[in-house]
Design a protein around this motif. Sequence first.
Motif, PDB file in Angstrom:
ATOM      1  N   THR A 250       0.814  -1.407  -0.163  1.00 52.93           N
ATOM      2  CA  THR A 250      -0.038   0.107  -0.166  1.00 52.93           C
ATOM      3  C   THR A 250       0.886   1.087   0.106  1.00 52.93           C
ATOM      4  O   THR A 250       1.659   1.147   0.617  1.00 52.93           O
ATOM      5  CB  THR A 250      -0.616  -0.554   0.810  1.00 52.93           C
ATOM      6  OG1 THR A 250      -1.276  -0.551   0.998  1.00 52.93           O
ATOM      7  CG2 THR A 250      -1.901   1.183   0.984  1.00 52.93           C
TER       8      THR A 250
ATOM      9  N   ALA B 196      -0.791   6.494   2.094  1.00 49.83           N
ATOM     10  CA  ALA B 196      -2.681   6.262   2.279  1.00 49.83           C
ATOM     11  C   ALA B 196      -2.437   4.863   3.782  1.00 49.83           C
ATOM     12  O   ALA B 196      -3.213   4.628   3.680  1.00 49.83           O
ATOM     13  CB  ALA B 196      -3.183   5.587   0.435  1.00 49.83           C
ATOM     14  N   ASP B 197      -1.179   4.368   3.961  1.00 46.54           N
ATOM     15  CA  ASP B 197      -0.845   3.172   5.013  1.00 46.54           C
ATOM     16  C   ASP B 197      -1.709   3.796   5.781  1.00 46.54           C
ATOM     17  O   ASP B 197      -0.542   2.653   7.382  1.00 46.54           O
ATOM     18  CB  ASP B 197       0.208   2.692   4.680  1.00 46.54           C
ATOM     19  CG  ASP B 197       0.301   0.900   5.404  1.00 46.54           C
ATOM     20  OD1 ASP B 197      -0.393   0.642   5.244  1.00 46.54           O
ATOM     21  OD2 ASP B 197       1.711   0.562   5.252  1.00 46.54           O
TER      22      ASP B 197
ATOM     23  N   TYR C  24      -6.587   3.797   2.766  1.00 50.08           N
ATOM     24  CA  TYR C  24      -6.426   3.656   0.781  1.00 50.08           C
ATOM     25  C   TYR C  24      -7.861   3.453   0.483  1.00 50.08           C
ATOM     26  O   TYR C  24      -7.676   3.298  -1.244  1.00 50.08           O
ATOM     27  CB  TYR C  24      -5.661   1.663   1.241  1.00 50.08           C
ATOM     28  CG  TYR C  24      -5.314   1.911  -0.387  1.00 50.08           C
ATOM     29  CD1 TYR C  24      -4.432   3.220  -0.948  1.00 50.08           C
ATOM     30  CD2 TYR C  24      -5.242   1.117  -1.045  1.00 50.08           C
ATOM     31  CE1 TYR C  24      -4.300   2.472  -2.764  1.00 50.08           C
ATOM     32  CE2 TYR C  24      -5.464   0.637  -2.149  1.00 50.08           C
ATOM     33  CZ  TYR C  24      -4.907   1.506  -2.952  1.00 50.08           C
ATOM     34  OH  TYR C  24      -4.688   1.536  -4.171  1.00 50.08           O
ATOM     35  N   ARG C  25      -8.327   2.523   1.227  1.00 48.32           N
ATOM     36  CA  ARG C  25      -9.922   1.856   0.343  1.00 48.32           C
ATOM     37  C   ARG C  25     -10.722   2.924   0.506  1.00 48.32           C
ATOM     38  O   ARG C  25     -11.452   2.872  -0.917  1.00 48.32           O
ATOM     39  CB  ARG C  25     -10.309   0.817   1.625  1.00 48.32           C
ATOM     40  CG  ARG C  25      -9.439  -0.392   1.749  1.00 48.32           C
ATOM     41  CD  ARG C  25     -10.255  -1.474   2.236  1.00 48.32           C
ATOM     42  NE  ARG C  25      -9.712  -3.270   2.187  1.00 48.32           N
ATOM     43  CZ  ARG C  25     -10.179  -3.734   2.444  1.00 48.32           C
ATOM     44  NH1 ARG C  25     -11.113  -4.043   2.774  1.00 48.32           N
ATOM     45  NH2 ARG C  25      -9.302  -5.060   2.298  1.00 48.32           N
TER      46      ARG C  25
ATOM     47  N   ILE D  13      -9.703   5.669  -0.911  1.00 48.06           N
ATOM     48  CA  ILE D  13      -8.884   6.234  -1.768  1.00 48.06           C
ATOM     49  C   ILE D  13      -9.485   5.641  -3.107  1.00 48.06           C
ATOM     50  O   ILE D  13     -10.142   5.948  -4.157  1.00 48.06           O
ATOM     51  CB  ILE D  13      -7.333   6.117  -1.647  1.00 48.06           C
ATOM     52  CG1 ILE D  13      -7.194   7.483  -0.946  1.00 48.06           C
ATOM     53  CG2 ILE D  13      -6.944   6.180  -3.248  1.00 48.06           C
ATOM     54  CD1 ILE D  13      -5.819   7.037  -1.120  1.00 48.06           C
TER      55      ILE D  13
END
Lengths: 347, 282
Positions: free
Chosen positions: B117, B121-122, B135-136, B138
């Motif tokens: 990832t 965004a992690d 991240y999801r 995003i």
Amino acid sequence: MKVTRSNNEVAIKANGIPENRPKTKAGALLGHAILYAVVGGVGIWAAASHVLGEAFVATLAQALIFGIFAMGVGFLYKHNAHVSFGHATWFGLAAYFVGIGVNFAGIAIEIMIPFALLIVAALATAVGTIIVRLSGVAFGMLTLSICAGVHEILAKLQGPTGGADGMVIQLPPTIFGVSSGVLQTPTAAFVVAWTTVLVLAFLLPIFAETRLGRLTLAIRENEERVRFLGYTTYVQRIFIYSGSAVISALAGIYFGIYTSFISPEALDFNTSGQAMIMALIGGTSSAWGPVLGALLFFLVRDRFGILSSHWMLPLGVVLIFAMAAWPTGIYGAIERLRSAVVRRISK
Amino acid sequence: MATVLNGLVYGCLLVILSSGLVLIFGLRQVINFAHGSFYAIGAYVGFTVAPYVGFWLAMVTATGVLAIIGWALDRWCFRPLQDRPPLTPLIITFGLYLMIEDIIGIIWGRDTYSLATPAMADFSVWIFGERFPFYRLIIISVGLVTAAGVQAWLRLSRIGLYARAASTNRLATGMQGVNTDFVSGLVVALGCGLAGMAGVIAAPMLSLSPTMGSIVVTDCFVVLVIGGLGSFGGAFVAALALGMIQSFGATYVPQIASLIPYLLMAGVLIWRPTGFAGSRIH
């Protein structure tokens, strides 16, 4: 649109049904029957006398079983202009039905085989009522989705059918009076499959000449015009779909008995794809085309060991070239060659 | 709530993929069987270049590579075959699907990989009292922005107007002086590029394997069948609905979750044989 129509006209010729074809006569039929009996006899003699070698006969047996399977797909394409991406559903389900009936219900396998074909015919008719209305592209996607769905059910279904591991079909000591040990030898499997191929290759052209067969070919070319002539067109298409499912189911039953084993892998999408490719590469204008395709597939695969793990790439390449350059398949090419030779001679 | 968001994540992936399929179908009347394979190529290309150029550039690269492949596909496959019966290109893309799955196995091997990832965004965020990977979110926004962007492009730009016109009546559009082959090439390139992009953004969440394409393509087909072939709105609604249903199914009835899409499809087809969006199947 115009171009597509002229393509259809080419397709009519490729299908071997130009308007001025003479009707099949009883004498010609008898000649055919004798020819097939002789060819069949020679094939059976060759297999039984070990001229061909055990391993080769085993390959041939497998190829012919899949040839019958592909015949079902080709029959559907010839009469309905539908390419099924999911015929393995019928191939595998038939074997499952036989297995379930024999293992758990204790029904004699001699009764279970026709019964399984009957169930497949009924199920295919039910499915057909929904999907034969669709055009080629939508039909293809839908058969694929149905195939994936049935595969999913059988793979998830824990319990007696063994889920993704599959199940062993417990064969009785004798089937139709023949010891099942004998039936599972490659030679016997070859004899059974070869006889079935010959019978089907004899009967399917006769069907194409019947009233119903000719009507479905007409529907395939122009459904609207046939409807305008006062025929219903829907029932015939369902009948063809169901018939093609039964042919493929027959192959599935042979496969199940030959290996005495059935797993969801037999009805996944790749198996369907293989049968479809065999039918299309072989050519669907004749019942022999799909058998040729299946023989080619298995013989080439067995000759080159590397292909057993990487069969998809060469097969994809062959499929693309066949569809782009050679849409009538191997059988169509043979036909064209033959008519060219005949024309040269008659000049 | 996390179930809803997870459903949205998968739904948005399906939105990106099926809008590509709808675009290609609209212009070329071809269902691209290899669409799932393009998604897989995108994921692997992203996986290969991400260590050198970073995640976001890898996404751009994969989109570009797939757009070039898409343009080539249109130029050397769909265009020469456009006068053939519509089944011919369908079967050819099926052949492509077979080839690509094997080629991926040859180049990258049959092991499964996963893409890290992106660092920025992690982390997780708290939404309605539950932790949820940022991240999801995003992925969800990329999916929605893509759908809106493609819609806007089709509605507002001149090329979009040509594309809509050509999908309604190719011949008449060509007679007005529009280069329909160019427009088709562009649209097929865009559709395939979107598949590549979907592959990269899905890669950190799913594992990479040569068969990842065939898994997702059946879901896409279910989306198209439910939504009605060639309908953008139908595919959008059906993709989100399918994502939701799978997510809820996986949470509450895990045994039959993978069956629900097919049951849903059977139900819709019996009820409305042409899908939600009406009579566009032909």
